[in-house]
Design a protein around this motif. Structure first.
Motif: not given
Length: 240
Positions: A94-95, A151-155, A161-166, A168-173
């Protein structure tokens, strides 16, 4: 004609063995002194070979640095991919299970290879920034990791289950959080048990990136730790 072929095979085997000990010595040197201040002669001395032998196998310090990133980085990516592929049966992919398990594998690899970790931390650059990447191998490694996170964040966003934010920005954080927590572990003498570090970072991910409903389901009442049965709870959280 047989003797020259045999000599070539012996030479190749010897150089392969030298290559491994030189890479190990260079990894220690870069971790301790940084790339700029590490000296090839010191690397040769630590490896127990002549400086000429080092230059016979590696053209210079940059190629040696690239060899470390290529070897260790490939191992880390393979371990992370294997951790994701192993999710089956009771623990389905699952994500959140993918993200939290791959995160645990990635952090474990760094902590099991402290010189590789210190090498990355030594220069003081933000990992996702171009200035932290001395070679194409290193850039490819971080790009591959960031793409996997995105990829997994978009999933996770699609699954609710994850906040609908950018993404790529979330990946950098997320990369910055990992870098900071691993740096704190090194600064504190690497005495905190690895399991504790991983669980703390996983809980931090839930706090920072998950929707409020998921946070309530997965975090303990103190808001600092994952619930003891979080793996089972992850499986019950709806996905699409």
């Amino acid at each position: 004609m047989a003797r020259p072929r045999q000599s070539a095979r012996v030479r190749e085997a010897r150089n392969a063995a030298y290559r491994e000990v030189i890479i190990d010595a260079a990894e220690r040197a870069f971790a301790e002194h940084g790339y700029e201040d590490a000296r090839m002669q010191d690397i040769a001395n630590d490896a127990g070979v002549s400086l000429a032998t080092v230059y016979n196998i590696f053209d210079g310090k940059l190629e040696l640095y690239r060899a470390i990133i290529d070897a260790r980085g490939s191992d880390m990516v393979q371990a992370t991919v294997a951790a994701i592929a192993s999710l089956s049966g009771e623990e389905l992919a699952t994500p959140l299970s993918v993200i939290l398990n791959s995160m645990g594998t990635y952090l474990t690899f760094f902590m099991e290879h402290p010189d590789f970790l210190r090498l990355h931390l030594r220069d003081g650059h933000i990992w996702f920034h171009a200035s932290a990447k001395r070679s194409e191998q290193q850039e490819a490694l971080w790009d591959q990791g960031q793409e996997l996170i995105v990829e997994n964040y978009n999933w996770g966003v699609r699954s609710g289950v994850l906040l609908d934010l950018d993404p790529e920005g979330q990946a950098r954080v997320l990369i910055a959080v990992h870098q900071t927590r691993l740096a704190n572990w090194v600064i504190s003498g690497m005495e905190t048990p690895r399991k504790n570090v991983i669980e703390s970072v996983q809980a931090e991910f839930v706090r920072m990136f998950c929707t409020p409903d998921v946070v309530r389901k997965l975090l303990a009442d103190n808001g600092l730790e994952l619930r003891h049965d979080w793996r089972q709870r992850v499986q019950r959280i709806s996905t699409v």
